[in-house]
Design a protein around this motif. Sequence first.
Motif, PDB file in Angstrom:
ATOM      1  N   LEU A 291       2.996  -1.799   6.768  1.00  0.00           N
ATOM      2  CA  LEU A 291       4.386  -1.927   6.316  1.00  0.00           C
ATOM      3  C   LEU A 291       5.317  -2.246   7.487  1.00  0.00           C
ATOM      4  O   LEU A 291       6.176  -3.128   7.378  1.00  0.00           O
ATOM      5  N   VAL A 292       5.158  -1.542   8.597  1.00  0.00           N
ATOM      6  CA  VAL A 292       5.982  -1.802   9.779  1.00  0.00           C
ATOM      7  C   VAL A 292       5.755  -3.233  10.268  1.00  0.00           C
ATOM      8  O   VAL A 292       6.709  -3.959  10.570  1.00  0.00           O
ATOM      9  N   ALA A 293       4.517  -3.662  10.327  1.00  0.00           N
ATOM     10  CA  ALA A 293       4.187  -5.001  10.824  1.00  0.00           C
ATOM     11  C   ALA A 293       4.783  -6.106   9.961  1.00  0.00           C
ATOM     12  O   ALA A 293       5.130  -7.170  10.473  1.00  0.00           O
ATOM     13  N   ASN A 294       4.885  -5.851   8.680  1.00  0.00           N
ATOM     14  CA  ASN A 294       5.293  -6.909   7.747  1.00  0.00           C
ATOM     15  C   ASN A 294       6.659  -6.685   7.114  1.00  0.00           C
ATOM     16  O   ASN A 294       6.998  -7.354   6.133  1.00  0.00           O
ATOM     17  N   HIS A 295       7.451  -5.766   7.667  1.00  0.00           N
ATOM     18  CA  HIS A 295       8.711  -5.453   6.997  1.00  0.00           C
ATOM     19  C   HIS A 295       9.666  -6.648   6.964  1.00  0.00           C
ATOM     20  O   HIS A 295       9.708  -7.454   7.879  1.00  0.00           O
ATOM     21  N   SER A 296      10.363  -6.743   5.855  1.00  0.00           N
ATOM     22  CA  SER A 296      11.424  -7.736   5.665  1.00  0.00           C
ATOM     23  C   SER A 296      10.966  -9.167   5.943  1.00  0.00           C
ATOM     24  O   SER A 296      11.632  -9.912   6.654  1.00  0.00           O
TER      25      SER A 296
END
Length: 183
Positions: free
Chosen positions: A87-92
């Motif tokens: 999730l952090v790697a692919n946020h927004s």
Amino acid sequence: MVGWASRVMETELSGVLPLRSAHSQGVAARAVEVGRTLGEDADLLVAAATLHDVGYAPRLAVTGFHPLDGARFLRDAHGADERLVRLVANHSFALLEAEERGLREELAAEFPLLEEPLLVDALVYCDMTTTPDGHHTTAEERIAEIVGRYGADSVVGRFIRRAAPEIFAAVQRVEAALAAQPR
């Protein structure tokens, strides 16, 4: 998980990037509000919201692309939950920015996008409806602020303008899910 995420974010951002820390705290507060739509994944959303910008910490900036740097740090230094790291790697819609930076294949191979649309959309919603200093805003105002801060022709400016339709769609989906929740 949420307490740990808060401690990591505070350690990495508060002293060196207080405005980024304020934004992360605001995004986390939004995640608490939105978490009711996610059931058992509510804490995962709050943790990801808290940590989504940890890669901006100067000591963690290896590639200069904060989603990738943050995800690697969380995985390598903390052995963090795989879903959280992804999730952090692919946020927004980070894959679009990674493409602008020539890092798309690297990001996609190392941290594949989660196939959990509401969870992914919820993180976009929280990030894109929170100002740099942690207050609520609209996605339209947030996009305009980002373009104004970085410049329309910068890497970030080009990325965010490309991502805007997807961001607006994600925000609409989360708003619909929130409206459908019993009060």
